[in-house]
Design a protein around this motif. Sequence first.
Motif, mmCIF file in Angstrom:
data_model
loop_
_atom_site.group_PDB
_atom_site.id
_atom_site.type_symbol
_atom_site.label_atom_id
_atom_site.label_comp_id
_atom_site.label_asym_id
_atom_site.label_seq_id
_atom_site.Cartn_x
_atom_site.Cartn_y
_atom_site.Cartn_z
ATOM 1 N N MET A 1 0.855 -1.201 0.000
ATOM 2 C CA MET A 1 0.000 0.000 0.000
ATOM 3 C C MET A 1 0.882 1.238 0.000
ATOM 4 N N SER A 61 -4.465 -6.934 -7.855
ATOM 5 C CA SER A 61 -5.603 -7.839 -7.635
ATOM 6 C C SER A 61 -6.139 -7.736 -6.201
ATOM 7 N N SER A 62 -5.334 -7.197 -5.281
ATOM 8 C CA SER A 62 -5.791 -7.129 -3.880
ATOM 9 C C SER A 62 -7.047 -6.269 -3.740
ATOM 10 N N MET C 1 10.799 -10.165 -3.368
ATOM 11 C CA MET C 1 10.848 -9.547 -2.024
ATOM 12 C C MET C 1 11.927 -8.468 -2.002
ATOM 13 N N PHE C 2 11.823 -7.562 -1.051
ATOM 14 C CA PHE C 2 12.872 -6.547 -0.918
ATOM 15 C C PHE C 2 13.161 -6.279 0.567
ATOM 16 N N ALA C 43 3.105 -1.346 4.817
ATOM 17 C CA ALA C 43 2.993 -2.805 4.761
ATOM 18 C C ALA C 43 2.276 -3.331 5.997
ATOM 19 N N VAL C 57 10.175 -7.770 2.852
ATOM 20 C CA VAL C 57 8.824 -7.346 2.478
ATOM 21 C C VAL C 57 8.397 -8.076 1.202
ATOM 22 N N GLY C 58 7.175 -8.604 1.198
ATOM 23 C CA GLY C 58 6.612 -9.244 0.013
ATOM 24 C C GLY C 58 5.489 -8.382 -0.550
ATOM 25 N N ALA C 59 5.243 -8.543 -1.876
ATOM 26 C CA ALA C 59 4.272 -7.664 -2.536
ATOM 27 C C ALA C 59 3.306 -8.457 -3.413
ATOM 28 N N SER C 61 -0.110 -10.329 -5.054
ATOM 29 C CA SER C 61 -1.027 -11.400 -4.629
ATOM 30 C C SER C 61 -0.340 -12.412 -3.710
ATOM 31 N N SER C 62 0.996 -12.437 -3.730
ATOM 32 C CA SER C 62 1.698 -13.434 -2.902
ATOM 33 C C SER C 62 1.423 -13.223 -1.413
ATOM 34 N N ARG C 64 -1.286 -12.668 -0.048
ATOM 35 C CA ARG C 64 -2.684 -13.063 0.282
ATOM 36 C C ARG C 64 -2.925 -14.543 0.050
ATOM 37 N N ILE C 74 -4.808 -6.431 1.332
ATOM 38 C CA ILE C 74 -3.372 -6.180 1.564
ATOM 39 C C ILE C 74 -2.575 -6.458 0.280
ATOM 40 N N ASP C 75 -1.696 -5.523 -0.118
ATOM 41 C CA ASP C 75 -0.840 -5.797 -1.294
ATOM 42 C C ASP C 75 0.642 -5.712 -0.966
ATOM 43 N N LEU C 76 0.951 -5.468 0.331
ATOM 44 C CA LEU C 76 2.358 -5.366 0.748
ATOM 45 C C LEU C 76 2.432 -5.824 2.204
ATOM 46 N N SER E 41 17.367 -6.973 -4.797
ATOM 47 C CA SER E 41 16.110 -7.538 -4.280
ATOM 48 C C SER E 41 16.449 -8.880 -3.626
ATOM 49 N N VAL E 42 15.422 -9.543 -3.101
ATOM 50 C CA VAL E 42 15.637 -10.840 -2.462
ATOM 51 C C VAL E 42 14.768 -11.874 -3.170
ATOM 52 N N ARG E 64 4.601 -18.763 -8.259
ATOM 53 C CA ARG E 64 3.827 -19.607 -7.314
ATOM 54 C C ARG E 64 2.899 -20.558 -8.054
ATOM 55 N N SER E 72 2.775 -20.224 -1.044
ATOM 56 C CA SER E 72 3.927 -19.567 -0.405
ATOM 57 C C SER E 72 3.878 -18.066 -0.695
ATOM 58 N N VAL E 73 4.422 -17.271 0.226
ATOM 59 C CA VAL E 73 4.375 -15.805 0.061
ATOM 60 C C VAL E 73 5.523 -15.286 -0.807
ATOM 61 N N ILE E 74 6.116 -16.159 -1.614
ATOM 62 C CA ILE E 74 7.236 -15.774 -2.495
ATOM 63 C C ILE E 74 6.722 -14.930 -3.652
ATOM 64 N N ASP E 75 7.387 -13.776 -3.922
ATOM 65 C CA ASP E 75 6.978 -12.983 -5.096
ATOM 66 C C ASP E 75 8.128 -12.768 -6.074
#
Lengths: 87, 87, 87, 87, 87
Positions: A1, A61-62, C1-2, C43, C57-59, C61-62, C64, C74-76, E41-42, E64, E72-75
């Motif tokens: 966000m 999509s959120s 992720m970052f 976030a 930090v993940g961003a 659809s992942s 959710r 939530i998008d972050l 990034s990660v 995913r 998984s919350v992997i992006d």
Amino acid sequence: MFIAKVVGNVVATRKNDTLVGYKLMIIQPINANGEEYKNESVAADYVGAGIGELVLVGAGSSVRVENQRKDSVIDLAIIGIIDELIV
Amino acid sequence: MFIAKVVGNVVATRKNDTLVGYKLMIIQPINANGEEYKNESVAADYVGAGIGELVLVGAGSSVRVENQRKDSVIDLAIIGIIDELIV
Amino acid sequence: MFIAKVVGNVVATRKNDTLVGYKLMIIQPINANGEEYKNESVAADYVGAGIGELVLVGAGSSVRVENQRKDSVIDLAIIGIIDELIV
Amino acid sequence: MFIAKVVGNVVATRKNDTLVGYKLMIIQPINANGEEYKNESVAADYVGAGIGELVLVGAGSSVRVENQRKDSVIDLAIIGIIDELIV
Amino acid sequence: MFIAKVVGNVVATRKNDTLVGYKLMIIQPINANGEEYKNESVAADYVGAGIGELVLVGAGSSVRVENQRKDSVIDLAIIGIIDELIV
């Protein structure tokens, strides 16, 4: 966000049906110090925000996960009105 | 969503089947003062926009939520024609 | 992720219902040398991070995918607290 | 979608299984005047594009909507070969 | 997808459960000439990449799609190890 300020709104009579009923607000992204960055975007208003208000904006999509919005072409939405930024 | 101006169109005979039938318009992002930013992109036209018109553009999976578009490879679409920007 | 640093939090009483119960943290992206880049974002905190902590930090659809979050806007999200960056 | 020029290809023998069978092309984003912007990316080729060709590129989940691609880790794909840009 | 170099890794003991078991690598985006751009990034490592290796990185929901990773919350993920860039 991200954090933004509501700076105006868009009038568009010829638009995708799934946008009907939403106020389309012009938002200016700002950082935690209130400084502007990037250009304005257009967000559907989910919480009744007014011009000049500081808002929380969600993207992708959120902003379509809730049942009544699953089939809308919205990709950016005002999802909160900010009372305070504590930094 | 973001604001853009329609500045041209793309001719591509060899393309993914799911793009057939869509006008592929070249759009130039602009801010609420009408100034250009970023480079042009290509958006499928959902509302019959013409060259020079100010339009509302949606991105990502949101432009594929409607049944007739669920299986198209479109990731950017013109979803409204702007009558007025009130800032 | 970052990689980011938690620098504050957002107070927003009027917000989308699906955000209720989440701490909304202001995060400042940093690179592997600890230098700031880009502007702050907001976030949802999934792991109990505190102000000043270095986080992952993940961003999109992942953030959710887990059952209890499938219907949240939530998008972050903060998905990890960094002990060490080995470069 | 965006406009790009095919400038090379990637050889990667150790890769995710779902990428096997796809040509992985290096693409350089260009604007409607043919000027380069941003850095190169890597796109799976869906339409048989050759080095030097002007192509239409799609991104994100949109390039995985077709049945044969639903389970591939592709996030960027060449979805058309451009005959002409009319601006 | 984009090209990157593996430059380090992240140690995070307090993290989302769905990240457990993945090596979290710090990656530096590079262009086809090997020049660095953007910040690190990660990425979760899907193919056993080592520090210093040139890799192919995928982003968003595409990383995913495979059954074992749907929740998984992997992006961001390393999805290939690059043998050669032919430009």
